[in-house]
Enzyme design. Structure first.
Site, PDB file in Angstrom:
ATOM      1  N   THR A  67      -8.226  -6.550   0.170  1.00 47.94           N
ATOM      2  CA  THR A  67      -6.902  -5.980   0.405  1.00 47.94           C
ATOM      3  C   THR A  67      -6.299  -6.614   1.649  1.00 47.94           C
ATOM      4  O   THR A  67      -7.013  -7.165   2.494  1.00 47.94           O
ATOM      5  CB  THR A  67      -6.986  -4.458   0.631  1.00 47.94           C
ATOM      6  OG1 THR A  67      -7.840  -4.200   1.767  1.00 47.94           O
ATOM      7  CG2 THR A  67      -7.553  -3.752  -0.584  1.00 47.94           C
ATOM      8  N   GLN A 127       2.992  -9.551   6.338  1.00 48.89           N
ATOM      9  CA  GLN A 127       2.935 -10.373   5.130  1.00 48.89           C
ATOM     10  C   GLN A 127       3.889  -9.862   4.049  1.00 48.89           C
ATOM     11  O   GLN A 127       4.690 -10.621   3.494  1.00 48.89           O
ATOM     12  CB  GLN A 127       1.501 -10.390   4.595  1.00 48.89           C
ATOM     13  CG  GLN A 127       0.500 -11.093   5.493  1.00 48.89           C
ATOM     14  CD  GLN A 127       0.376 -12.577   5.181  1.00 48.89           C
ATOM     15  OE1 GLN A 127       1.022 -13.097   4.285  1.00 48.89           O
ATOM     16  NE2 GLN A 127      -0.471 -13.256   5.932  1.00 48.89           N
ATOM     17  N   THR A 176       4.483  -0.967   6.843  1.00 47.17           N
ATOM     18  CA  THR A 176       3.683  -0.958   8.062  1.00 47.17           C
ATOM     19  C   THR A 176       2.248  -0.535   7.743  1.00 47.17           C
ATOM     20  O   THR A 176       2.006   0.131   6.736  1.00 47.17           O
ATOM     21  CB  THR A 176       4.249   0.046   9.085  1.00 47.17           C
ATOM     22  OG1 THR A 176       4.029   1.379   8.589  1.00 47.17           O
ATOM     23  CG2 THR A 176       5.741  -0.168   9.298  1.00 47.17           C
ATOM     24  N   ARG A 209       1.523   2.948   3.487  1.00 49.99           N
ATOM     25  CA  ARG A 209       0.455   3.932   3.597  1.00 49.99           C
ATOM     26  C   ARG A 209       1.088   5.321   3.565  1.00 49.99           C
ATOM     27  O   ARG A 209       2.128   5.549   4.181  1.00 49.99           O
ATOM     28  CB  ARG A 209      -0.342   3.748   4.893  1.00 49.99           C
ATOM     29  CG  ARG A 209      -1.225   2.498   4.900  1.00 49.99           C
ATOM     30  CD  ARG A 209      -2.423   2.663   3.980  1.00 49.99           C
ATOM     31  NE  ARG A 209      -3.363   1.559   4.057  1.00 49.99           N
ATOM     32  CZ  ARG A 209      -3.372   0.513   3.247  1.00 49.99           C
ATOM     33  NH1 ARG A 209      -2.448   0.419   2.302  1.00 49.99           N
ATOM     34  NH2 ARG A 209      -4.283  -0.434   3.367  1.00 49.99           N
ATOM     35  N   ASP A 233       4.822   5.180  -3.710  1.00 51.12           N
ATOM     36  CA  ASP A 233       3.619   4.629  -4.335  1.00 51.12           C
ATOM     37  C   ASP A 233       2.379   5.151  -3.626  1.00 51.12           C
ATOM     38  O   ASP A 233       1.273   5.010  -4.136  1.00 51.12           O
ATOM     39  CB  ASP A 233       3.645   3.096  -4.273  1.00 51.12           C
ATOM     40  CG  ASP A 233       2.394   2.479  -4.888  1.00 51.12           C
ATOM     41  OD1 ASP A 233       2.129   2.766  -6.071  1.00 51.12           O
ATOM     42  OD2 ASP A 233       1.683   1.735  -4.185  1.00 51.12           O
ATOM     43  N   GLU A 238      -3.520  11.350  -0.463  1.00 51.75           N
ATOM     44  CA  GLU A 238      -4.069  10.840  -1.727  1.00 51.75           C
ATOM     45  C   GLU A 238      -5.599  10.720  -1.637  1.00 51.75           C
ATOM     46  O   GLU A 238      -6.139  10.455  -0.558  1.00 51.75           O
ATOM     47  CB  GLU A 238      -3.439   9.489  -2.081  1.00 51.75           C
ATOM     48  CG  GLU A 238      -3.727   8.367  -1.099  1.00 51.75           C
ATOM     49  CD  GLU A 238      -2.985   7.076  -1.466  1.00 51.75           C
ATOM     50  OE1 GLU A 238      -3.686   6.058  -1.615  1.00 51.75           O
ATOM     51  OE2 GLU A 238      -1.740   7.076  -1.570  1.00 51.75           O
ATOM     52  N   HIS A 255      -0.528   4.421  -5.920  1.00 45.35           N
ATOM     53  CA  HIS A 255      -0.954   3.376  -4.982  1.00 45.35           C
ATOM     54  C   HIS A 255      -1.292   2.089  -5.741  1.00 45.35           C
ATOM     55  O   HIS A 255      -2.358   1.492  -5.559  1.00 45.35           O
ATOM     56  CB  HIS A 255      -2.155   3.849  -4.170  1.00 45.35           C
ATOM     57  CG  HIS A 255      -2.345   3.104  -2.880  1.00 45.35           C
ATOM     58  ND1 HIS A 255      -2.971   3.651  -1.786  1.00 45.35           N
ATOM     59  CD2 HIS A 255      -1.995   1.843  -2.504  1.00 45.35           C
ATOM     60  CE1 HIS A 255      -3.009   2.758  -0.800  1.00 45.35           C
ATOM     61  NE2 HIS A 255      -2.418   1.655  -1.217  1.00 45.35           N
ATOM     62  N   TYR A 259      -0.902  -3.939  -7.159  1.00 48.99           N
ATOM     63  CA  TYR A 259      -1.982  -4.052  -8.140  1.00 48.99           C
ATOM     64  C   TYR A 259      -1.719  -5.056  -9.250  1.00 48.99           C
ATOM     65  O   TYR A 259      -2.344  -4.993 -10.303  1.00 48.99           O
ATOM     66  CB  TYR A 259      -2.262  -2.668  -8.748  1.00 48.99           C
ATOM     67  CG  TYR A 259      -3.548  -2.042  -8.257  1.00 48.99           C
ATOM     68  CD1 TYR A 259      -3.946  -2.193  -6.936  1.00 48.99           C
ATOM     69  CD2 TYR A 259      -4.358  -1.292  -9.093  1.00 48.99           C
ATOM     70  CE1 TYR A 259      -5.115  -1.614  -6.487  1.00 48.99           C
ATOM     71  CE2 TYR A 259      -5.527  -0.702  -8.652  1.00 48.99           C
ATOM     72  CZ  TYR A 259      -5.902  -0.871  -7.343  1.00 48.99           C
ATOM     73  OH  TYR A 259      -7.065  -0.303  -6.889  1.00 48.99           O
TER      74      TYR A 259
END
Length: 377
Positions: A67, A127, A176, A209, A233, A238, A255, A259
């Site tokens: 990740t 990124q 972030t 997040r 998302d 979670e 999340h 993916y």
């Protein structure tokens, strides 16, 4: 050599079995006992690497997360224990950016606005945020970016204060990490005060997040039902999801923004290559060699593209409504959040599709968005 791998990491068993015995386990439920006699641990963001997890890992010498985010790993602890750590920065940036763009395109259609008339505020210019900025500006959408760390490091881009961004952006999208300490903590960065200050016509997207947004405060803001829109998302607690918040969201997904098949393949190959280098093995893997052909690999355009064409092309590759519908349909079942992630479909990126057209079709901006382009004579 024993290598423990998150069972949800695509291509991992095939690759790592070339190096040793692969043991597959669900990443969220790993325990210290699972790491006894393990030489290397390959994880995703659902695994919290801390003192408790590695308390019995006497043979552990390598931890890799497939990740971009690293906040689930106690890096200082690993360094202290002499355990090498690596991540996969940027592996999922394309998928997350395309998730955000899908949300924007669908909302534009539903709410009757043009994406080209919107100002997008990107909070976090790492990124993902930087790639999203590049894509949006590449097709002519105005972007504001906020990242005090990048700004203080001397990044030459034009940055905007968070206050100004929140006032001027029509779409606010968060990218972030989650931090609770330091000069610019991001835990509850979007808090009750900020949420209550946002206009009814603004859109908030969180694909970073969960705890970056105070979910309780967000629920109260959305309960005002004044038109303010939010898409999540990620959720603060979670895999638990606030079932009172869910129906208030324009889009909700488990999340999975990053993916896409390409992103997951990149993440796996990046940590595989790092591990090969770590153990002195000359094997190397390339994500492009692992990917199947896209369902629709080529599209021919016969005229200059417009916003309707853009909507058709992008939603053909990825339409957030697919994941949203499944999420709402299945989230009530036990373990559904992680099961949806585990069984996630082979979603592709725009780069899997080649657009063919004459020079009059003006394909260059679509290449900046991520599509392959081929100018016909």
């Amino acid at each position: 050599m024993k290598i423990l791998v998150d069972e949800n990491m695509p291509y991992a068993e095939m690759l790592f079995s070339q190096l040793g015995e692969v043991i597959l386990k669900p990443g969220r439920s790993l325990t210290a006992d699972d790491l006894v006699d393990i030489d290397a641990l390959m994880i995703r963001s659902v695994t919290k690497v801390n003192a408790a997890l590695i308390s019995k890992a006497s043979k552990l010498k390598f931890v890799g997360t497939a990740t971009a985010g690293m906040d689930h790993v106690d890096q200082a602890l690993l360094k202290e224990k002499g355990i090498y750590f690596t991540a996969a920065p940027g592996c999922n940036k394309v998928g997350v950016a395309e998730y955000v763009f899908s949300v924007m395109m669908v909302l534009a259609q539903q709410q009757g606005f043009s994406v080209f008339e919107q100002t997008v505020g990107i909070v976090g210019a790492g990124q993902v945020g930087s790639y999203l900025q590049q894509c949006l500006q590449g097709i002519g959408i105005k972007v504001l970016i906020n990242d005090p760390f990048k700004q203080e490091e001397g990044d030459e881009r034009e940055f905007t204060s968070l206050d100004r961004l929140l006032q001027e952006a029509d779409v606010i999208t968060l990218h972030t990490p989650i931090t609770r300490d330091g000069k610019y903590p991001t835990h509850h960065l979007i808090n009750k005060e900020i949420l209550n200050s946002l206009r009814a016509d603004q859109i908030l997207i969180n694909a970073a997040r969960g705890p970056v947004v105070d979910n309780q405060a967000l629920k109260h803001r959305l309960q005002q039902a004044d038109g303010f829109t939010a898409a999540l998302d990620v959720f603060e607690f979670e895999p638990e999801v606030d079932m009172e918040l869910l129906p208030l969201l324009a889009f909700a997904t488990p999340h999975v923004a990053g993916y896409g098949l390409e992103g997951k393949a990149r993440g796996t190959t990046m940590i595989f290559n790092s591990y090969c280098e770590f153990i002195g093995n000359e094997l190397r893997a390339h994500a492009s060699d692992l990917l199947p052909t896209a369902p629709v690999p080529k599209v021919v355009l016969d005229r200059k593209w417009d916003e309707a064409t853009l909507h058709t092309l992008t939603q053909m590759v990825y339409d957030v409504r697919r994941d949203d519908a499944q999420f709402r349909r299945e989230i009530g079942a036990p373990g559904a959040f992680d099961l949806m992630r585990k069984e996630y479909w082979d979603r592709r990126e725009y780069s899997a599709v080649t657009l063919v057209g004459s020079a009059q079709c003006r394909l260059k901006p679509l290449a900046k968005l991520g599509f392959q382009v081929e100018v016909s004579q």
